[in-house]
Every structure is written in C-alpha cells, then in structure tokens.
Design a protein around this motif. Structure first.
Motif, mmCIF file in Angstrom:
data_model
loop_
_atom_site.group_PDB
_atom_site.id
_atom_site.type_symbol
_atom_site.label_atom_id
_atom_site.label_comp_id
_atom_site.label_asym_id
_atom_site.label_seq_id
_atom_site.Cartn_x
_atom_site.Cartn_y
_atom_site.Cartn_z
ATOM 1 N N ILE A 187 -1.906 6.780 -3.384
ATOM 2 C CA ILE A 187 -1.951 5.331 -3.612
ATOM 3 C C ILE A 187 -2.702 4.726 -2.442
ATOM 4 C CG2 ILE A 187 -0.585 3.215 -3.864
ATOM 5 C CD1 ILE A 187 1.623 4.864 -5.128
ATOM 6 N N THR A 188 -3.780 4.014 -2.746
ATOM 7 C CA THR A 188 -4.692 3.609 -1.667
ATOM 8 C C THR A 188 -4.890 2.091 -1.632
ATOM 9 O OG1 THR A 188 -6.502 4.187 -3.164
ATOM 10 C CG2 THR A 188 -5.911 5.806 -1.502
ATOM 11 N N PRO A 189 -5.362 1.604 -0.494
ATOM 12 C CA PRO A 189 -5.540 0.164 -0.287
ATOM 13 C C PRO A 189 -6.970 -0.296 -0.604
ATOM 14 C CG PRO A 189 -5.819 1.287 1.768
ATOM 15 C CD PRO A 189 -5.625 2.360 0.749
ATOM 16 N N LYS A 214 -4.290 6.282 -7.504
ATOM 17 C CA LYS A 214 -4.204 4.882 -7.951
ATOM 18 C C LYS A 214 -4.850 4.001 -6.880
ATOM 19 C CE LYS A 214 -1.556 1.405 -7.400
ATOM 20 N NZ LYS A 214 -2.607 0.363 -7.354
ATOM 21 N N PRO A 215 -6.065 3.512 -7.185
ATOM 22 C CA PRO A 215 -6.698 2.622 -6.211
ATOM 23 C C PRO A 215 -6.020 1.259 -6.218
ATOM 24 C CG PRO A 215 -8.027 2.781 -8.208
ATOM 25 C CD PRO A 215 -6.868 3.730 -8.386
ATOM 26 N N ALA A 216 -6.249 0.472 -5.173
ATOM 27 C CA ALA A 216 -5.686 -0.886 -5.125
ATOM 28 C C ALA A 216 -6.243 -1.706 -6.291
ATOM 29 C CB ALA A 216 -6.050 -1.540 -3.803
ATOM 30 N N GLN A 218 -7.197 -4.627 -6.336
ATOM 31 C CA GLN A 218 -8.329 -5.486 -5.951
ATOM 32 C C GLN A 218 -9.653 -4.724 -6.009
ATOM 33 O OE1 GLN A 218 -5.562 -4.979 -4.183
ATOM 34 N NE2 GLN A 218 -4.747 -6.875 -3.335
ATOM 35 N N TYR A 246 -1.502 -1.926 -11.174
ATOM 36 C CA TYR A 246 -0.781 -2.660 -10.125
ATOM 37 C C TYR A 246 0.240 -1.761 -9.428
ATOM 38 C CZ TYR A 246 -2.974 -6.898 -11.803
ATOM 39 O OH TYR A 246 -3.905 -7.844 -12.131
ATOM 40 N N GLY A 251 1.838 2.138 -9.548
ATOM 41 C CA GLY A 251 2.181 2.756 -8.257
ATOM 42 C C GLY A 251 3.621 3.232 -8.250
ATOM 43 N N PHE A 265 0.324 7.801 0.769
ATOM 44 C CA PHE A 265 0.156 6.357 0.618
ATOM 45 C C PHE A 265 -0.472 5.763 1.861
ATOM 46 C CE2 PHE A 265 1.989 2.171 1.700
ATOM 47 C CZ PHE A 265 1.540 1.416 0.637
ATOM 48 N N THR A 266 -1.413 4.871 1.660
ATOM 49 C CA THR A 266 -1.906 4.039 2.752
ATOM 50 C C THR A 266 -1.766 2.598 2.310
ATOM 51 O OG1 THR A 266 -3.460 5.722 3.507
ATOM 52 C CG2 THR A 266 -3.872 3.490 4.233
ATOM 53 N N SER A 268 0.764 -1.271 3.212
ATOM 54 C CA SER A 268 1.655 -2.044 4.071
ATOM 55 C C SER A 268 2.926 -1.255 4.405
ATOM 56 C CB SER A 268 2.033 -3.348 3.383
ATOM 57 O OG SER A 268 2.695 -3.074 2.174
HETATM 58 P P1 ADP Z 1 -1.629 -5.100 0.780
HETATM 59 O O1 ADP Z 1 -0.430 -5.963 1.059
HETATM 60 O O2 ADP Z 1 -2.539 -5.049 1.907
HETATM 61 O O3 ADP Z 1 -2.304 -5.370 -0.528
HETATM 62 P P2 ADP Z 1 -0.030 -3.010 -0.280
HETATM 63 O O4 ADP Z 1 0.809 -2.117 0.527
HETATM 64 O O5 ADP Z 1 0.654 -4.062 -1.090
HETATM 65 O O6 ADP Z 1 -1.082 -3.638 0.700
HETATM 66 O O7 ADP Z 1 -0.951 -2.202 -1.268
HETATM 67 C C1 ADP Z 1 -1.487 -0.927 -1.008
HETATM 68 C C2 ADP Z 1 -1.396 -0.099 -2.259
HETATM 69 O O8 ADP Z 1 -0.030 0.012 -2.617
HETATM 70 C C3 ADP Z 1 -2.100 -0.702 -3.472
HETATM 71 O O9 ADP Z 1 -2.698 0.351 -4.218
HETATM 72 C C4 ADP Z 1 -0.959 -1.323 -4.243
HETATM 73 O O10 ADP Z 1 -1.196 -1.436 -5.645
HETATM 74 C C5 ADP Z 1 0.144 -0.316 -3.978
HETATM 75 N N1 ADP Z 1 1.515 -0.844 -4.179
HETATM 76 C C6 ADP Z 1 1.949 -2.105 -4.004
HETATM 77 N N2 ADP Z 1 3.261 -2.202 -4.316
HETATM 78 C C7 ADP Z 1 3.673 -0.969 -4.701
HETATM 79 C C8 ADP Z 1 4.917 -0.407 -5.141
HETATM 80 N N3 ADP Z 1 6.002 -1.156 -5.269
HETATM 81 N N4 ADP Z 1 4.964 0.905 -5.430
HETATM 82 C C9 ADP Z 1 3.861 1.685 -5.286
HETATM 83 N N5 ADP Z 1 2.665 1.211 -4.906
HETATM 84 C C10 ADP Z 1 2.550 -0.088 -4.603
#
Ligand code: ADP
Length: 523
Positions: A187-189, A214-216, A218, A246, A251, A265-266, A268
């Motif tokens: 899971i990437t940012p 799973k790309p971000a 955005q 999403y 994710g 995972f990369t 937050s």
């Molecule tokens: P940012 O706040 O910078 O967007 P996130 O940590 O929210 O960073 O997002 C990084 C990645 O984690 C994205 O691919 C996002 O879709 C995914 N992500 C966000 N929420 C979840 C979740 N609850 N479970 C798994 N992946 C997630």
C-alpha cells in the motif's frame, strides 16, 4: 508521513542550489510555459495479466494538482476485487505454477527487462507522474532513472538469496532455506508514486513472491502503467496485480485478508497503526511500515560553507514541496551563525522559481490536493499565532490547483505545533541552539525517528551526533543522499523494518530450517 527523496542525490540537490543561484525569477509569477496534457492509457484494475472493471462498477476521479482539472476516471477496487485478485495471486504462487517453476536467474532477467522498459518509456511515465502528483517533471525523470536502478539492484539478488549450513552435534545436519513469504500486498502513498511502488515491487518479486499493489487514490496512473510494463516484460499471470482504490475499502481489505501473507505500507503513522491492528485481528500477516517524520538538521558554527549548508537545509525541507517523509523540517542552527544563516535562507526562498511542474526551471510546484493544502495552511497559521517569525512566504497562492508559498520560519520554539507536527508541506522551521548536548536532546524530543543530519567540520562532533540521533538514517554534511543499496527506515513511530539494500529482502522471506539425520559413519 513518508518518503525518502532517495532519487534526489546530493548531486541533484546541488543542481537545485545552482539553479537558485543562477536563475533568478520573480517570485509568485506562476508560469505555464509547457502545456500540461497527457493521454491516460490505463484506467482499469489489473489482475491475472488482464484489465477488469471494478465489481461494483464504481470509478473515481484523479486530478492534476497543478490546475485541479480531471485527468481520468479510474475503476475503484474494493473488497470484492481484492478477494478475487488474492485468490488468483495464491494460485500463481502454488507449487508447480509457472512462477514457482521459473529459475531464480530467469526471475532476475524479467526484472532487468522491466528496468529497460522503465527507461524506454521515461518521458511518458514522467509526464504521467507529474500530471497526477504535481511533482516537478525533472524530479519525475530522476525518480524513474533511480527506480530503474533499484529494479536492477534487486534483479541481481534473485539468484544470490542463500541460506546457511549449520553444524549440529551428533547425527544431524541442518541447513536454512530462504523462501518467499507468499502473497505480498503493498500500500503506497502519493508523494513518490513510482519510486515507492517499485521499491516494494522489485524486492517482492526478486524473492519469488507474488505482488498486489494498491496505489494512493490521488495517484493511480503510473502504477497502472507499471502493470502494463510488467505484462510486457513477461511476468506470468497472477504474479502482479494493481488495484487502485481508497484506503478504508481496498487498503483495509488487503490488510484484513486472511490469505495475504505480508503487507508493506508507506504512509501516515495513523494508518500504519491501523495496518498493524488489522494484521493482529486477521492472520498476523508480516508487516513492514515506513511512516512519518520530523527530522532534525543540525548546523554547527564551525561548518565552513554556510551558503551550501543553508541551500541543502532548505532543499531538505522543501524538496517535492515538502511532501517527503524524511524532510528535514527542523533546522537547528548554532547561535554564532544563526542570523547570517536566516538571512541566506530568506534569499534562497525568495529566489525559488515557482511555476508549472512541467517547466524545466521550476523549483516549486503544487501540493497534492486541497485537503493537504488546508492542513499545511492551518499549521502555518499556528506558527504565526504561536510567535514564530515568518522570514518568507506563509500564504496560499491564489490560483487554480493547490499551491502554497515556500515558507521559512525563524525563531521557532520546541513547543510550537510547527516544531512538533508533521507538516508535509514547503515549510522550513529554523531553531537556535547553543551546545551539542542541548541540540541532541532537542533533536530527539519527538515521537519520530526517520532521518537527521549534521553539518560540521569536526569529526568528533559529527560522529557523536550521528551516533546519538535516534533515527534510521543520519547524513553528515549532506541530506537525502541514498542509493538502492543503502537501507532506509524508521526508529520509534517512524516505522518498522528497513527498505532498500539487502535488508529489504528480509521483509519478504521466511527462513526454513531443514534438519536431516545422517549416519556418522559409512560402513
Ligand atoms: P496521507 O494522509 O498522506 O494521504 P495515508 O496514510 O492516508 O497518507 O495514505 C497512504 C496510503 O494508505 C494510501 O494508499 C491510502 O489509500 C492508504 N490507506 C489509507 N487509509 C487506509 C486504511 N484504513 N487501511 C489501509 N490503507 C489505507
């Protein structure tokens, strides 16, 4: 959150430095010399080497952060699609499957081919990356070149992953085998879409696993293009799946899936915790996390090239518009050089060329989206209210897209929000310090521990600080230097595990001990 600007070598940083010295432009004139337009080729989910609509039929928009215009509607994966892709990935990983039967050296050849394809399509991929995430075009190209090197580095490992021979007492003989973990999800940012995605894809495949990315939400475009390149390179069906969607749906479905053996995972720190929890609530899948940061950059007064230190320090904070996990957002400057350093930092910020990320001379582009922009502006306002001095910038830029001025604060105090919270925007905070002991204590007074740097000509000081900073990487007289073979990751709440280098392989391997009873003597 995230991300090493690994692609930005010291040389690259220095180019920025030169640009800022030799290309003066009027600040806040945002120029769009080259039109931002790119044709999007792939918008569907990719699994089993085929393109699929989402089971729900849903799509989501991806937009260009430079002007807020829609680039494409992308098929939106959720749990139903994840479940199918995981089943197919499991099948591709079964003993006797095409992928399990390929020689390790042949796996390396497939990865080498993939690296060649990255280089073949560098212009198009860079356009796609810049359009989708607002990264400067030159930086996108640098990321792709760097990433091709990362793929080649891991290609080389394919047939060099070895276990041990272990001497046992009595009639026993033991060996360890390094085996792939199985179905690995990444899971990437959105801040380094190609680099982050590939940094996980390459070692996962090199170790013989199967990959679901799973790309971000955005920035799905370049990941989908990479899917097409993996197919062209010749990876068998099921080995690579790319599922845009999403976080809380696609994710979370990956994080909770009972057949995903590993998640990397990369993002937050907040979401990193959710991933750990999902692992504990499901099948204890192995977890690697690369999370947030609030990295210190310490400039001692003995450092003899203040202009260089100030330039590197500003790039450390503002590279990729500050959207970098290891951004050096806390610049600690020793009292004797403090005023001069602040003055140079102001001059450097004034001369940053702000413009379309597609322009070759731009040094500053947009933030990723309105949510991040709002968060950055809120933190900037808190800095002003709490008494930090705005040396430069500090405002939103009034135009379409998501723009924030490069911002430099001086006289920042440790208790302020801008000193403590990850901003993930183009904001440099400058602090004054007196002694080494004091600055080390203050530098470590954070929940994060991703990166840090020290500028000094004194080897004793450099070594003492490098040893004392609680961070996964410490740079001496430079910032953000790093290669495919240098491990990167966080102490404390900046993450678990290391990426890049040999260490990354351990994330994707299980050790199997095989013990054999053998006769002591042959009759
Ligand atoms: P940012 O706040 O910078 O967007 P996130 O940590 O929210 O960073 O997002 C990084 C990645 O984690 C994205 O691919 C996002 O879709 C995914 N992500 C966000 N929420 C979840 C979740 N609850 N479970 C798994 N992946 C997630």
């Amino acid at each position: 959150m995230i991300l090493l600007r690994h692609s930005q070598s010291l040389h690259h940083l220095f180019c920025h430095h030169l640009r800022s010295n030799y290309r003066f432009s009027c600040f806040v004139v945002v120029r769009f010399a080259r039109k931002m337009s790119v044709s999007v080729k792939y918008t569907k989910l990719f699994y089993n080497n085929e393109w699929h609509e989402a089971k729900s039929g849903k799509t989501f928009e991806t937009v260009n952060p430079a002007d807020g215009t829609k680039l494409a509607d992308i098929c939106e994966a959720d749990k139903a699609d994840v479940d199918v892709a995981v089943e197919l990935a499991k099948k591709a990983f079964q003993i006797g499957s095409a992928w399990r039967s390929i020689d390790a050296s042949k796996k390396g050849m497939l990865l080498l081919k993939l690296a060649d394809l990255f280089e073949r399509d560098i212009e198009y991929m860079a356009e796609l990356e810049t359009a989708d995430c607002g990264k400067l075009f030159q930086d996108s190209k640098d990321d792709i070149k760097f990433t091709a090197g990362v793929i080649r580095y891991y290609a080389g490992w394919c047939d060099k992953i070895c276990g041990q021979n272990i001497p046992c007492d009595g009639d026993y003989f033991a060996v360890t085998k390094k085996q792939p973990v199985g179905v690995c999800a990444a899971i990437t940012p959105w801040n380094y879409p190609i680099a982050m995605f590939t940094l996980k894809l390459a070692p996962i495949l090199a170790c013989g696993n199967v990959f679901i990315g799973k790309p971000a939400e955005q920035t799905p475009l370049t990941a989908l293009y990479i899917a097409a390149l993996c197919k062209e390179a010749g990876f068998p069906p099921g080995v690579v799946a790319i599922l845009p969607g999403y976080g809380p749906t696609a994710g979370a479905a990956l994080a909770n899936n009972m057949d995903v053996n590993k998640i990397t995972f990369t993002g937050s720190t907040e979401v990193g915790k959710l991933i750990m929890k999902a692992s504990g609530d499901s099948n204890l899948k192995r977890v690697t996390l690369e999370l947030g940061g609030k990295s210190p950059n310490i400039i001692f007064s003995d450092y003899d090239n203040l202009e260089y230190a100030a330039s590197v320090a500003q790039e450390a904070a503002m590279t990729n518009m500050g959207q970098c996990c290891c951004a050096g957002t806390r610049t600690f400057v020793q009292e004797g050089i403090y005023d001069k350093f602040v003055e140079i930092s102001k001059m450097l910020a004034e001369t940053r060329t702000v413009g379309s990320p597609m322009n070759d001379d731009s040094q500053h582009g947009p933030q990723i989206d309105s949510e991040q922009k709002g968060k950055i502006l809120d933190l900037i306002e808190s800095g002003k209210k709490e008494g930090a001095k705005v040396v430069f910038g500090g405002k939103s830029m009034d135009q379409s897209g998501f723009w924030v001025e490069p911002t430099v604060f001086a006289d920042v105090e440790d208790g302020m929000r801008i000193a403590k919270e990850e901003i993930f925007g183009p904001v440099q905070s400058i602090f004054k310090f007196k002694t080494l002991d004091e600055v080390v204590k203050r530098a470590n007074d954070t929940q994060y521990g991703l990166g840090g740097a020290v500028f000094t000509k004194d080897i004793d000081k450099a070594y003492t600080v490098a040893s004392s900073i609680d961070a996964g990487t410490v740079w001496i007289n430079c910032y953000n230097a790093g290669e495919a073979n240098t491990p990167f990751g966080g102490f404390k709440m900046s993450g678990i595990g290391r990426e890049y280098g040999e260490e990354s392989l351990n994330n994707y391997l299980e050790t199997k001990t095989v013990i054999l009873k053998v006769p002591q003597k042959i009759n």
